[in-house]
Design an enzyme around this catalytic site. Sequence first.
Site, mmCIF file in Angstrom:
data_model
loop_
_atom_site.group_PDB
_atom_site.id
_atom_site.type_symbol
_atom_site.label_atom_id
_atom_site.label_comp_id
_atom_site.label_asym_id
_atom_site.label_seq_id
_atom_site.Cartn_x
_atom_site.Cartn_y
_atom_site.Cartn_z
ATOM 1 N N ASP A 157 -9.155 -0.710 0.637
ATOM 2 C CA ASP A 157 -9.268 -1.107 -0.764
ATOM 3 C C ASP A 157 -8.677 -2.503 -0.933
ATOM 4 O OD1 ASP A 157 -9.672 -0.110 -3.705
ATOM 5 O OD2 ASP A 157 -7.681 -1.053 -3.647
ATOM 6 N N ASP A 186 7.386 -4.040 4.804
ATOM 7 C CA ASP A 186 6.448 -2.970 5.123
ATOM 8 C C ASP A 186 7.193 -1.653 5.325
ATOM 9 O OD1 ASP A 186 4.764 -5.366 7.070
ATOM 10 O OD2 ASP A 186 3.915 -4.425 5.297
ATOM 11 N N HIS A 192 -0.413 -5.393 -1.934
ATOM 12 C CA HIS A 192 0.566 -5.152 -0.873
ATOM 13 C C HIS A 192 1.109 -6.474 -0.341
ATOM 14 C CE1 HIS A 192 2.155 -3.225 2.884
ATOM 15 N NE2 HIS A 192 1.859 -4.416 3.378
ATOM 16 N N GLU A 193 0.212 -7.401 -0.010
ATOM 17 C CA GLU A 193 0.654 -8.699 0.514
ATOM 18 C C GLU A 193 1.492 -9.442 -0.517
ATOM 19 O OE1 GLU A 193 0.534 -9.480 3.492
ATOM 20 O OE2 GLU A 193 -0.903 -8.006 4.208
#
Length: 219
Positions: free
Chosen positions: A150, A167, A157-158
């Site tokens: 997705d 992470d 996220h990044e």
Amino acid sequence: MTLPKLALSATLGLGLAASLAAVPASAATPDHTRSAASAGYVPGAEEKADTDAFIKAVMKSALAKRAKAPSLAAAVTVTYSASSAPTFKSVIARSTQIWNASVSNVKLKEGSNPDFTYREGNDSRGSYASTDGHGGGYIFLDYKQNQQYDSTRVTAHETGHVLGLPDHYSGPCSELMSGGGPGTSCKNSQPNAAEISRVNQLWANGLAALQKKDLAKAH
């Protein structure tokens, strides 16, 4: 989230050598999608240090902005540019909206003279965050990975790395920074309560701590 797991030193030394040849120091935070063989993968100290370097570089730039305008509201504004990632412009905008609606102590804003930029292209490592260690940096969005996973989740996220989150591949789909750990079926692009709290804490107290450290060095 990156496709095959690569040693960060090799990734940085080979994959980024051409683009960062003139830069004295650099760091990258690749996001490795877990395969069955690497299901127990946990980021090592080197990757954690590289993530911290990226975060510190962006925060240092934001701190310089606050010093020039001390009357600004409590929230620190971090500026980005999406001009080098036109394919993902709408996805980046959604990611920014997600984070701005979630956290209160830092805000992302598109504009000139950016603290970091988004880029796009093909890279065997997948998407990652990188910095020169001096307040400049970028997020690279890989075409193939964004077709498999997705895209809003990948981008959010990044962007989470820019805001200070490392992470945590072993986490559930409900955890944004679990990245590719839960697999391609995971569509969640929202940070959970713990991640939101951590970002607010970092930008409320972490920025002040960085400022105190820099002032100590100056004396």
